[in-house]
Design a protein around this motif. Structure first.
Motif, PDB file in Angstrom:
ATOM      1  N   MET A  97       0.808  -1.211   0.000  1.00 36.61           N
ATOM      2  CA  MET A  97       0.000   0.000   0.000  1.00 36.61           C
ATOM      3  C   MET A  97       0.845   1.267   0.000  1.00 36.61           C
ATOM      4  O   MET A  97       1.839   1.368   0.715  1.00 36.61           O
ATOM      5  N   THR A  98       0.450   2.231  -0.834  1.00 35.72           N
ATOM      6  CA  THR A  98       1.102   3.537  -0.869  1.00 35.72           C
ATOM      7  C   THR A  98       0.111   4.571  -1.389  1.00 35.72           C
ATOM      8  O   THR A  98      -0.953   4.211  -1.904  1.00 35.72           O
ATOM      9  N   MET A  99       0.461   5.836  -1.245  1.00 32.45           N
ATOM     10  CA  MET A  99      -0.412   6.913  -1.725  1.00 32.45           C
ATOM     11  C   MET A  99       0.069   7.521  -3.033  1.00 32.45           C
ATOM     12  O   MET A  99      -0.583   8.376  -3.588  1.00 32.45           O
ATOM     13  N   LYS A 100       1.230   7.101  -3.516  1.00 26.71           N
ATOM     14  CA  LYS A 100       1.788   7.660  -4.738  1.00 26.71           C
ATOM     15  C   LYS A 100       1.991   6.570  -5.781  1.00 26.71           C
ATOM     16  O   LYS A 100       2.399   5.455  -5.454  1.00 26.71           O
TER      17      LYS A 100
ATOM     18  N   THR B 184      13.251   6.152  -3.761  1.00 24.68           N
ATOM     19  CA  THR B 184      14.029   7.176  -3.053  1.00 24.68           C
ATOM     20  C   THR B 184      14.056   8.507  -3.812  1.00 24.68           C
ATOM     21  O   THR B 184      15.086   8.917  -4.362  1.00 24.68           O
ATOM     22  N   ASP B 185      12.899   9.143  -3.848  1.00 21.82           N
ATOM     23  CA  ASP B 185      12.804  10.521  -4.321  1.00 21.82           C
ATOM     24  C   ASP B 185      11.841  11.265  -3.397  1.00 21.82           C
ATOM     25  O   ASP B 185      11.258  10.678  -2.490  1.00 21.82           O
ATOM     26  N   TYR B 186      11.674  12.549  -3.628  1.00 20.16           N
ATOM     27  CA  TYR B 186      10.864  13.357  -2.711  1.00 20.16           C
ATOM     28  C   TYR B 186       9.422  12.873  -2.660  1.00 20.16           C
ATOM     29  O   TYR B 186       8.825  12.776  -1.580  1.00 20.16           O
ATOM     30  N   LEU B 187       8.824  12.579  -3.819  1.00 23.15           N
ATOM     31  CA  LEU B 187       7.432  12.136  -3.842  1.00 23.15           C
ATOM     32  C   LEU B 187       7.263  10.785  -3.148  1.00 23.15           C
ATOM     33  O   LEU B 187       6.231  10.525  -2.533  1.00 23.15           O
TER      34      LEU B 187
ATOM     35  N   PHE C 244       9.034   9.698  -0.534  1.00 23.94           N
ATOM     36  CA  PHE C 244       9.046   9.973   0.910  1.00 23.94           C
ATOM     37  C   PHE C 244       7.718  10.583   1.337  1.00 23.94           C
ATOM     38  O   PHE C 244       7.140  10.203   2.358  1.00 23.94           O
ATOM     39  N   SER C 245       7.211  11.518   0.529  1.00 19.74           N
ATOM     40  CA  SER C 245       5.935  12.174   0.833  1.00 19.74           C
ATOM     41  C   SER C 245       4.789  11.166   0.853  1.00 19.74           C
ATOM     42  O   SER C 245       3.928  11.200   1.746  1.00 19.74           O
ATOM     43  N   GLY C 246       4.782  10.251  -0.128  1.00 18.99           N
ATOM     44  CA  GLY C 246       3.727   9.242  -0.182  1.00 18.99           C
ATOM     45  C   GLY C 246       3.778   8.299   1.000  1.00 18.99           C
ATOM     46  O   GLY C 246       2.744   7.890   1.535  1.00 18.99           O
ATOM     47  N   CYS C 247       4.986   7.966   1.431  1.00 19.38           N
ATOM     48  CA  CYS C 247       5.156   7.102   2.609  1.00 19.38           C
ATOM     49  C   CYS C 247       4.607   7.796   3.850  1.00 19.38           C
ATOM     50  O   CYS C 247       3.881   7.185   4.649  1.00 19.38           O
ATOM     51  N   ASP C 248       4.938   9.051   3.998  1.00 17.93           N
ATOM     52  CA  ASP C 248       4.470   9.821   5.146  1.00 17.93           C
ATOM     53  C   ASP C 248       2.941   9.886   5.162  1.00 17.93           C
ATOM     54  O   ASP C 248       2.309   9.732   6.212  1.00 17.93           O
ATOM     55  N   GLN C 249       2.341  10.077   3.982  1.00 13.75           N
ATOM     56  CA  GLN C 249       0.882  10.165   3.883  1.00 13.75           C
ATOM     57  C   GLN C 249       0.208   8.869   4.294  1.00 13.75           C
ATOM     58  O   GLN C 249      -0.720   8.869   5.106  1.00 13.75           O
ATOM     59  N   ILE C 250       0.651   7.755   3.711  1.00 10.94           N
ATOM     60  CA  ILE C 250      -0.033   6.493   3.996  1.00 10.94           C
ATOM     61  C   ILE C 250       0.161   6.075   5.446  1.00 10.94           C
ATOM     62  O   ILE C 250      -0.748   5.528   6.076  1.00 10.94           O
ATOM     63  N   MET C 251       1.322   6.356   6.001  1.00  9.88           N
ATOM     64  CA  MET C 251       1.546   6.036   7.416  1.00  9.88           C
ATOM     65  C   MET C 251       0.590   6.838   8.298  1.00  9.88           C
ATOM     66  O   MET C 251       0.037   6.316   9.276  1.00  9.88           O
TER      67      MET C 251
ATOM     68  N   SER D   2      16.126   2.447  -6.035  1.00 13.06           N
ATOM     69  CA  SER D   2      17.078   3.422  -5.532  1.00 13.06           C
ATOM     70  C   SER D   2      18.281   3.486  -6.459  1.00 13.06           C
ATOM     71  O   SER D   2      18.676   2.474  -7.048  1.00 13.06           O
ATOM     72  N   ASN D   3      18.832   4.658  -6.596  1.00 17.69           N
ATOM     73  CA  ASN D   3      20.045   4.853  -7.388  1.00 17.69           C
ATOM     74  C   ASN D   3      21.152   5.276  -6.436  1.00 17.69           C
ATOM     75  O   ASN D   3      21.223   6.423  -6.013  1.00 17.69           O
ATOM     76  N   LYS D   4      22.005   4.342  -6.089  1.00 14.70           N
ATOM     77  CA  LYS D   4      23.018   4.606  -5.068  1.00 14.70           C
ATOM     78  C   LYS D   4      24.065   5.632  -5.517  1.00 14.70           C
ATOM     79  O   LYS D   4      24.855   6.106  -4.700  1.00 14.70           O
ATOM     80  N   ARG D   5      24.033   5.985  -6.796  1.00 13.32           N
ATOM     81  CA  ARG D   5      25.014   6.957  -7.294  1.00 13.32           C
ATOM     82  C   ARG D   5      24.587   8.404  -7.048  1.00 13.32           C
ATOM     83  O   ARG D   5      25.374   9.320  -7.245  1.00 13.32           O
ATOM     84  N   THR D   6      23.328   8.600  -6.640  1.00 10.39           N
ATOM     85  CA  THR D   6      22.840   9.967  -6.461  1.00 10.39           C
ATOM     86  C   THR D   6      22.769  10.348  -4.990  1.00 10.39           C
ATOM     87  O   THR D   6      22.457   9.522  -4.126  1.00 10.39           O
ATOM     88  N   ARG D   7      23.047  11.593  -4.729  1.00 10.98           N
ATOM     89  CA  ARG D   7      22.987  12.130  -3.371  1.00 10.98           C
ATOM     90  C   ARG D   7      21.553  12.102  -2.848  1.00 10.98           C
ATOM     91  O   ARG D   7      21.323  11.843  -1.669  1.00 10.98           O
ATOM     92  N   LEU D   8      20.582  12.349  -3.744  1.00  7.10           N
ATOM     93  CA  LEU D   8      19.176  12.384  -3.326  1.00  7.10           C
ATOM     94  C   LEU D   8      18.738  11.026  -2.776  1.00  7.10           C
ATOM     95  O   LEU D   8      18.075  10.961  -1.741  1.00  7.10           O
TER      96      LEU D   8
END
Length: 256
Positions: A8-11, A144-147, A149-156, A182-188
């Motif tokens: 389950m997720t919101m995004k 592992t992007d902003y959306l 993380f946001s979707g995880c926060d919402q569903i929780m 996840s892309n381990k090469r990116t800082r994000l």
């Protein structure tokens, strides 16, 4: 008695369907009877395997089928399609029935598969709430992007609020948060992963699914990651480790 899990997720775009398919496939390869349910109007699992049936979730909710007839995807793995756009009518019915939040529990009480895995829609509605009342555990997939993380926060937050409003009637608990791309090469990616661990340290699974061509290609060949190229891919190895970790966490809570 079945162990019931919702992914389950919101995004959208969080590899939710990919996780549901591969988790169900991996458990079935361990010779456990698994039922995979597609509850999404987009019917992505149905599209992936190009398998549909009159006995689908929408028609089950609407009372149009008398008994379950599951599609056999492979040995030990059965499938119940969503019904696609018919889920709109099912959602409307759920919003008006007197069994608003408990219909799934009643409809699926006869299911005796060892494991039931439900791929949910990336939204919050009566179907989501029915699923929460039915399942034992929820797995939240996150990219592992902003959306993500946001979707995880919402569903929780939604799950926590719903359980509080149900005054103890909802027994579902979040089993864990799975980083599904996840892309381990990116800082994000690194920053988002660290943020997830800091916020939900006891829930984030250790095994991370990194970007992989094989994971993207497998659905195009109507295969799970373990059957694609006979499982000789980096994607299969990563998902094998994640699925094993998920099952170990379940085993700590209950005996299969």
């Amino acid at each position: 008695m079945s162990i019931k899990i919702a992914v389950m997720t919101m995004k959208g775009g969080q590899a939710k369907t990919t996780l549901a398919i591969n988790l169900a496939s991996r458990i079935s390869k361990a010779r456990r009877e698994v039922l995979l349910i597609d509850s999404d109007i987009q019917a992505n699992i149905t599209t992936t395997f190009k398998r549909n049936h009159h006995c689908n979730l929408a028609n089950v909710i609407l009372g149009k089928v008398n008994r379950f007839e599951f599609i056999n995807l492979q040995k030990y793995l059965s499938f119940l399609p969503s019904g696609g756009e018919s889920m709109v009518d099912a959602l409307s019915y759920l919003s008006h029935t007197q069994f608003k939040n408990t219909l799934f529990k009643n409809l699926f009480s006869s299911i005796n598969h060892k494991i039931v895995i439900i791929d949910t829609a990336p939204s919050w509605n009566e179907v989501s709430q029915n699923i929460l009342m039915y399942v034992d555990y929820v797995i939240v997939p996150v990219v592992t992007d902003y959306l993500g993380f946001s979707g995880c926060d919402q569903i929780m937050s939604y799950i926590s609020e719903f359980k509080e409003n149900m005054l103890g009637e909802c027994k579902a608990e979040v089993l864990g948060i799975a980083i599904t791309r996840s892309n381990k090469r990116t800082r994000l990616s690194y920053t988002i992963k660290e943020g997830l661990i800091k916020r939900w340290s006891d829930l984030v699974f250790d095994r991370v699914i990194e970007e992989s061509v094989s994971i993207q290609e497998a659905p195009a060949f109507q295969k799970n990651i373990f059957d694609y190229k006979k499982g000789h891919t980096k994607g299969a190895r990563m998902y094998d480790m994640l699925c094993r970790e998920i099952m170990r966490r379940i085993l700590k809570k209950t005996k299969i």
